[in-house]
Design an enzyme around this catalytic site. Structure first.
Site, mmCIF file in Angstrom:
data_model
loop_
_atom_site.group_PDB
_atom_site.id
_atom_site.type_symbol
_atom_site.label_atom_id
_atom_site.label_comp_id
_atom_site.label_asym_id
_atom_site.label_seq_id
_atom_site.Cartn_x
_atom_site.Cartn_y
_atom_site.Cartn_z
ATOM 1 N N ASP A 60 -9.973 40.210 29.487
ATOM 2 C CA ASP A 60 -10.855 39.246 30.163
ATOM 3 C C ASP A 60 -10.593 37.854 29.580
ATOM 4 O OD1 ASP A 60 -12.769 38.294 31.914
ATOM 5 O OD2 ASP A 60 -14.477 38.859 30.673
ATOM 6 N N HIS B 57 -20.782 42.708 37.179
ATOM 7 C CA HIS B 57 -21.719 41.594 37.381
ATOM 8 C C HIS B 57 -22.794 42.049 38.355
ATOM 9 C CE1 HIS B 57 -19.684 38.428 35.065
ATOM 10 N NE2 HIS B 57 -18.573 39.054 35.410
#
Length: 394
Positions: free
Chosen positions: A281, A202
């Site tokens: 995920d 991220h």
């Protein structure tokens, strides 16, 4: 005498390679040994080994180590960010799909809430239900926030990173950070000093900033390609730095949504099978179906198995299970079975520091294993010597 099981006749994927018509001996909770079955392919082993043993004929199957998922937010309609029972529901759901070792991942939230979740999850880790805790956020870039609440994001202040590590009571395994943010490199060094994986993700980092983070001690790329700048020919960004450095293991989500097959092939070709870890995920909807869910404080709509934020439409984790990732990797991506086994089991186990117990079918390790048929469909799961999915029940 401990209960002895002999699984005989399968193609057994061992650390040294694949053995056709092999056998695996399980004694109690551990793997006791393995060897070829015999010249005729008979599932009946020698008399001495077979004495007081249950012989299970698994001819026509692949026998591989239990899967290790180092990045997983939930499943079965439940989240690792909820109650202890929610977390156990998620654990049980993924075990049914071959994940015998799972790290519980949190999502961005208020620091006090995350600290409370860390305390709860650390108890489950102490009980052996999960292998540890992964904090994904809040120390990430607002430019690449994905399915994280921007209002709750913050710079990676080492003191706040330390707060989460302390709350996890020695059970923190990984923290994902945008290492280009103020405090990022100092936080990476702090994590390395405490034996916690610093994962770059991220992130809006440049190539040079990513190299600096790796030199500071980062060792993992959080879901490579996703939530980071794309590869550019003049500004290569983090992807090039993460792929080229042998100190980095790259996470990949092989669900057909997060990555184009060519991107996955690029990662495997450039990093090599020893530096890839397949992850899910996964969010609550894994193993639970379409509908409305929460990912942290954000609402998610799952349609046709794809999870997206209701507001903004960003991909919000996955509904993947690792048995599906295995099948896709072999049948669609055409990767060698041994490389897929490494990416699903051995590599993440080594990263997490649990490869002395799990990650391969080696004598002395936990009897965690998965049976797949010739089409790579899951047929059996064993964890610590007990069937989670019994292949004899059809």
């Amino acid at each position: 005498m401990a209960t002895r099981k002999i699984l005989a006749g399968a193609r057994v994927v061992l650390p040294t390679g694949t053995v056709d018509d092999g056998r695996l001996v399980v004694e109690g909770t551990r793997i006791a040994g393995h060897s070829p079955t015999g010249p005729a392919g008979s599932p009946v082993p020698d008399t001495e080994t077979a004495e007081n043993a249950e012989i299970i004929d698994v001819r026509g199957h692949w026998l591989v180590p239990g899967f290790v998922d180092m990045h997983n937010h939930g499943g079965g309609g439940a989240s690792f960010s909820g109650t202890a029972e929610d977390a156990l529901t998620a654990v049980r759901t993924h075990r049914l799909h071959g994940t015998t070792t799972v790290v519980a991942s949190t999502v961005t939230d208020d620091m006090d809430i995350l600290a409370g979740q860390a305390g709860l999850l650390s108890e489950l880790a102490e009980q052996g239900d999960i292998a540890g805790i992964h904090f994904e956020g809040p120390f990430i870039s607002p430019c690449r926030k994905g399915a994280h609440s921007e209002a709750l994001l913050r710079d990676p202040d080492p003191a706040e990173v330390r707060k989460l590590i302390d709350a996890a009571r020695g059970r923190a395994k990984m923290v994902t950070l945008a290492t280009e943010l103020p405090g990022g490199l100092d936080s990476v060094r702090l994590l390395a000093e405490h034996g916690v994986i610093a994962a770059i993700g991220h992130t809006d980092a440049t190539y040079e900033q990513t190299v600096a983070a790796i030199d500071a001690g980062a060792t993992v790329a959080t879901h490579l390609f996703n939530a980071m700048p794309p590869l550019g020919h003049r500004a290569p960004g983090p992807i090039a730095a993460l792929l080229e450095d042998e100190r980095i293991t790259v996470e990949l989500i092989d669900d057909g949504t997060h990555l184009h097959p060519a991107s996955l092939q690029l990662a495997f070709h450039h990093a090599g099978a020893a530096r890839v870890a397949f992850i899910t995920d996964a969010m609550d909807a894994a193993g639970a179906g379409d509908g409305r869910y929460l990912l942290g404080p954000l609402e998610v709509e799952v349609s046709d198995g794809v999870a997206r934020l209701v507001e903004g439409g960003s991909i919000a984790g996955s509904t993947l299970t690792l048995d599906r990732a295995f099948r896709r990797a072999v049948t669609v991506d055409r990767l060698p079975v041994e490389d897929v086994v490494a990416a699903l089991s051995a590599n993440p186990a080594k990263l997490l520091g649990v490869d002395d117990r799990v990650g391969s079918l080696a004598p002395g390790k936990d009897a965690d294993l998965v049976l797949l048929d010739e089409d790579f469909v899951l047929k059996g799961v064993m964890r610590r010597g007990e069937w989670v999915v019994d292949p004899r029940l059809g």
